[in-house]
Design a protein around this motif. Structure first.
Motif: not given
Length: 93
Positions: A42-62
């Protein structure tokens, strides 16, 4: 038990662009508007969550995550840090 990460978009190609950037390689997605991945650690998802939040202005994703069967949490700017902290508290190893 495993952890699930779901990505949704109403714009074709957005999820592919995000994942290609995140994994730094070409990712083929059969459904361009939805992606799901299951993680044993479960801890592995921390990386993708961080990348998602850092780039949420670039991609229209939920993003939605499931740590417990049948329960999904929408990841937002407001709760991402708390979710990541919780992951490391709940799964310290």
């Amino acid at each position: 038990m495993y952890t699930i990460v779901n990505l949704y978009s109403d714009k074709k190609g957005e999820i592919s662009k995000f994942l290609n950037s995140f994994y730094n390689s070409k990712i083929d997605i059969p459904d361009e508007l939805k992606w799901e991945n299951k993680y044993d650690n479960s801890v592995e998802i921390a990386d993708i969550i961080g990348a998602f939040i850092d780039n949420n202005d670039k991609y229209k994703i939920n993003m939605w995550i499931s740590l417990d069967e049948g329960t999904f949490i929408n990841v937002t700017d407001y709760n991402a840090d708390e979710i990541i902290k919780y992951l490391y508290e709940r799964y310290p190893y």
